[in-house]
Design a protein around this motif. Structure first.
Motif, PDB file in Angstrom:
ATOM      1  N   ILE A  46      -6.580   6.867   1.446  1.00 18.99           N
ATOM      2  CA  ILE A  46      -5.613   5.817   1.782  1.00 18.99           C
ATOM      3  C   ILE A  46      -5.803   4.621   0.854  1.00 18.99           C
ATOM      4  CG2 ILE A  46      -7.069   4.743   3.537  1.00 18.99           C
ATOM      5  CD1 ILE A  46      -4.347   4.488   5.166  1.00 18.99           C
ATOM      6  N   HIS A  47      -4.693   3.959   0.556  1.00 19.49           N
ATOM      7  CA  HIS A  47      -4.719   2.787  -0.316  1.00 19.49           C
ATOM      8  C   HIS A  47      -3.528   1.906   0.046  1.00 19.49           C
ATOM      9  CE1 HIS A  47      -5.299   0.479  -4.027  1.00 19.49           C
ATOM     10  NE2 HIS A  47      -4.002   0.559  -4.201  1.00 19.49           N
ATOM     11  N   VAL A  48      -3.713   0.597   0.000  1.00 17.86           N
ATOM     12  CA  VAL A  48      -2.606  -0.340   0.193  1.00 17.86           C
ATOM     13  C   VAL A  48      -2.371  -1.049  -1.130  1.00 17.86           C
ATOM     14  CG1 VAL A  48      -1.798  -2.390   1.408  1.00 17.86           C
ATOM     15  CG2 VAL A  48      -3.107  -0.675   2.625  1.00 17.86           C
ATOM     16  N   THR A  49      -1.120  -1.034  -1.587  1.00 22.63           N
ATOM     17  CA  THR A  49      -0.777  -1.698  -2.843  1.00 22.63           C
ATOM     18  C   THR A  49      -0.745  -3.203  -2.647  1.00 22.63           C
ATOM     19  OG1 THR A  49       1.616  -1.728  -2.487  1.00 22.63           O
ATOM     20  CG2 THR A  49       0.672   0.283  -3.468  1.00 22.63           C
ATOM     21  N   ALA A  50      -0.712  -3.944  -3.741  1.00 24.36           N
ATOM     22  CA  ALA A  50      -0.621  -5.405  -3.680  1.00 24.36           C
ATOM     23  C   ALA A  50       0.664  -5.848  -2.986  1.00 24.36           C
ATOM     24  CB  ALA A  50      -0.694  -5.992  -5.085  1.00 24.36           C
ATOM     25  N   GLN A  51       1.685  -4.998  -3.020  1.00 18.18           N
ATOM     26  CA  GLN A  51       2.947  -5.292  -2.349  1.00 18.18           C
ATOM     27  C   GLN A  51       2.894  -4.930  -0.865  1.00 18.18           C
ATOM     28  OE1 GLN A  51       2.800  -3.327  -5.228  1.00 18.18           O
ATOM     29  NE2 GLN A  51       3.107  -5.121  -6.509  1.00 18.18           N
ATOM     30  N   GLY A  52       1.804  -4.320  -0.425  1.00 20.25           N
ATOM     31  CA  GLY A  52       1.612  -4.002   0.982  1.00 20.25           C
ATOM     32  C   GLY A  52       2.048  -2.624   1.406  1.00 20.25           C
TER      33      GLY A  52
END
Length: 115
Positions: A46-52
């Motif tokens: 799992i990963h969250v981008t800087a844009q959310g």
């Protein structure tokens, strides 16, 4: 369990592999929402981008999904086994190259360009 934090730090996104779930928690640990989908089996990365936006990979389903910033709904299936996904270990988004990078147990790396 693996987890990540939203860019604003107000949400913690946790994967529960055994139950094929993605949980979005408030900072106090209360559950804000639970995501399940037939295309997500044994989420492991799992990963969250800087844009959310949330990127989550299912190891048994060999899928890469994009969820909304709340972790409530699937926005897209970005890649599958037809794209070479197999035995997924980790995922991240590289903003400078607009690429999603997926590492696999077989020591192969898959790079997907994002528009």
């Amino acid at each position: 369990m693996r987890c990540t934090v939203s860019p604003t730090g107000d949400k913690i996104i946790v994967i529960n592999s055994v139950h094929d779930k993605v949980l979005t928690l408030a900072r106090d640990g209360s559950v804000l929402c639970t995501f399940t989908d037939p295309d997500l089996k044994w989420p492991l990365a799992i990963h969250v981008t800087a844009q959310g936006q949330v990127l989550v990979c299912g190891q048994h389903s060999n899928t890469l999904l994009q969820l909304d910033g709340e972790g409530r709904k699937k926005l897209a299936t970005l890649a599958t086994s037809r794209d070479g996904l197999k035995y997924i270990w980790s995922v991240c988004y590289n903003r400078s190259t607009a690429s999603i990078i997926v590492a696999q147990f077989d020591e192969k790396i898959r790079v997907f360009k994002v528009q």
